[in-house]
Every structure is written in C-alpha cells, then in structure tokens.
Write a protein that holds these residues in place. Structure first.
Motif, short mmCIF file in Angstrom:
data_model
loop_
_atom_site.label_atom_id
_atom_site.label_comp_id
_atom_site.label_asym_id
_atom_site.label_seq_id
_atom_site.Cartn_x
_atom_site.Cartn_y
_atom_site.Cartn_z
N GLU A 45 47.69 31.90 49.16
CA GLU A 45 47.95 32.70 49.00
C GLU A 45 49.31 32.38 47.86
O GLU A 45 50.02 32.87 46.71
CB GLU A 45 47.49 34.41 49.29
CG GLU A 45 48.05 35.43 48.65
CD GLU A 45 47.25 35.11 46.99
OE1 GLU A 45 48.08 35.90 45.27
OE2 GLU A 45 46.09 34.69 46.82
N HIS A 48 49.54 29.81 45.38
CA HIS A 48 48.85 31.06 43.38
C HIS A 48 49.42 31.71 42.80
O HIS A 48 49.90 31.93 42.19
CB HIS A 48 47.15 31.87 44.49
CG HIS A 48 45.94 30.94 44.06
ND1 HIS A 48 45.02 30.01 43.58
CD2 HIS A 48 45.12 30.70 45.86
CE1 HIS A 48 43.65 29.50 44.42
NE2 HIS A 48 44.26 29.49 46.03
N ARG A 52 50.36 31.77 38.81
CA ARG A 52 50.43 32.74 38.44
C ARG A 52 51.59 33.03 38.05
O ARG A 52 51.58 33.12 36.60
CB ARG A 52 50.22 33.39 39.27
CG ARG A 52 48.28 33.98 39.48
CD ARG A 52 47.92 35.17 39.69
NE ARG A 52 48.10 35.77 41.61
CZ ARG A 52 47.89 34.94 42.38
NH1 ARG A 52 46.73 34.75 42.31
NH2 ARG A 52 48.64 35.86 43.56
#
Length: 264
Positions: A45, A48, A52
């Motif tokens: 995560e 990610h 982002r």
C-alpha cells in the motif's frame, strides 16, 4: 534497449522520496510491485500511495506479482546457501518480468522500475539479483540506481543524533553478527535485520541504545536510553507490535562508552 530503474523510496514516509526519485518515476512505463502476502500488505500500500502522490498524471502500468517465499535461514554454514537459493528464485522472476513486460521496439514499454524500501545499497538484494539476471544473458537491459533515505539515516534523524562521534568510526552490521560479539575497533554500532534482539548479549557493557521500529510510518515506535534500563521495554514493545501487525522492521544504534581520555 530496455532500462530498469532501481528507486530507493525511503523508510516509510512517502515524503522521503528525493526530487531525483520523483523525476525517475515519471520516466517509468512499468512498475514491478512484489506482493509479500497479506501480513505485509502495508508495504504494498505504501508503494501505491507513493505512485498516487508522486506519479499522478504520468501514464504507466503496474505489474503485481507474488514475491517468492523465503525459507527460515539456518545458522552457520547453511545460511549463505539458503539465501542464495532464494535470490536465484527471485532472479528467475525478475528475468521473466523484464523479458515479458518490457519490449525492445520503439513503440514498446521499455522502461521498468523496482521500488526498493530504504536505500538499494544497504542490505537489499535487488542490485545483486539484477546482476545475476544480466550474467545469464537471456535478457538485455541497462539499469540506473536512485538512492533513498535508509532506515539507518531515518533512525538517527528521529533520535536527533549522529551515527558516529568525532574521530570515531561507525559500523553497520546484522543481529546475527552482533550475537557473535561486539565488532572490534568501534564503539558505535548500527544493527539491522535482528529477529532475536541480539542487544541482550551486551547488557553487561550497558551501552546507550537508540531503537526504532516502523520508522517514518504512522506506527513508528522510538525508545532511547541505557540498555540496562530500556531493554525489557523494547522487547515488550517489539513483541506486541509484531503480534499486532504480523511483521516488524526495526533498527537500532548501540553507543558504547568510549575511553575517558577520548574527547567528543
């Protein structure tokens, strides 16, 4: 020719990325993300979140694959062989990913990247694995390394201390090595990859310890003090954190008293 970026992403804070790393993210066609399982989903995560936050608006693909399981490393002479076998299985995976996901034509996706926790130069296998893939000669690529903030530098910053003292060296070692004895010729020792709290072997010397787990993340835990006074607390905190999250990343600096004639 294909190109691979090996990008250090820091010790857990998405803002640890350097400007150089952010620029590199915008050059990448395919990001290879290694899934280490449900227990370590937070590591995926974070990657990610970094993309982002720092690669928004840039066209790229994500390729997520399961990281090969690593067997528990035995002590003694069998240790290098166990690690070597795991690295070779990773090399098989990297070789396949690079060959299948990155083309060599002008219209192909030709630039890939591995996002490496901390800094790629410090106790990370990625560079060695890529060298093994190149030695096999089955896929061709160039590669560039982007340094990152390591857990070691982040730990020192969070404790507001330097790693070495004036005129003295600092050694970075593993818990396995520290359990064998205090390194010769140094009073300041950074310890990584310690699954068994090897600092317990040095309670008699009673060094100062600066310890940190999940440094740079929301789960960060910091403890500092004389080892005799805080060792039990560190063990308790470490055990509880590992039980809660299913994994733990911790690093510490041990600072032994120098000879009284030495001046800082």
């Amino acid at each position: 020719m294909r190109k691979i970026y090996v990008i250090g992403i820091g010790a857990g804070d998405p803002d640890h990325l350097t400007v150089q790393a952010v620029r590199a993210l915008h050059e990448v066609d395919v990001f290879f993300l290694l899934d280490k399982g449900e227990e370590k989903a937070g590591l995926m995560e974070l990657r990610h979140e970094i993309l982002r936050r720092h690669a928004a608006g840039h066209d790229h693909r994500l390729v997520e694959v399961r990281d090969p399981e690593r067997e528990a490393a035995p002590d003694g002479a069998a240790y290098p062989g166990t690690v070597g076998d795991w690295r070779s299985r990773r090399a098989d995976l990297y070789e396949r990913l690079i060959g299948e996901e990155l083309g060599e034509g002008p219209d192909d996706d030709r630039t890939g990247a591995f996002l490496v926790w901390g800094d790629p130069s410090l106790y990370d296998s990625t560079l060695g694995i890529l060298e093994e893939v190149l030695e096999r000669g089955t896929v061709r690529f160039g590669h560039e390394v982007i340094p990152g903030i390591s857990s070691v530098s982040a730990l020192a910053a969070r404790h507001r201390t330097g790693l070495n003292r004036v005129g003295g060296p600092v050694q970075i070692t593993t818990g396995r090595r520290l359990a064998e004895g205090w390194p010769e010729g140094v009073d300041d020792v950074v310890v990584m990859l310690d699954a068994h709290q090897a600092f317990r072997h040095h309670l008699a010397a009673d060094p100062v310890i600066h310890w940190g787990a999940y440094v740079g993340t929301e789960d960060e835990i910091l403890v500092s003090g004389r080892l005799s006074e805080v060792a039990a607390r560190i063990e308790e905190l470490r055990s509880a954190a590992r039980a809660r999250k299913g994994w733990i990343m911790d690093t510490y600096l041990l600072r032994r008293d120098r000879d009284r004639t030495d001046q800082d």
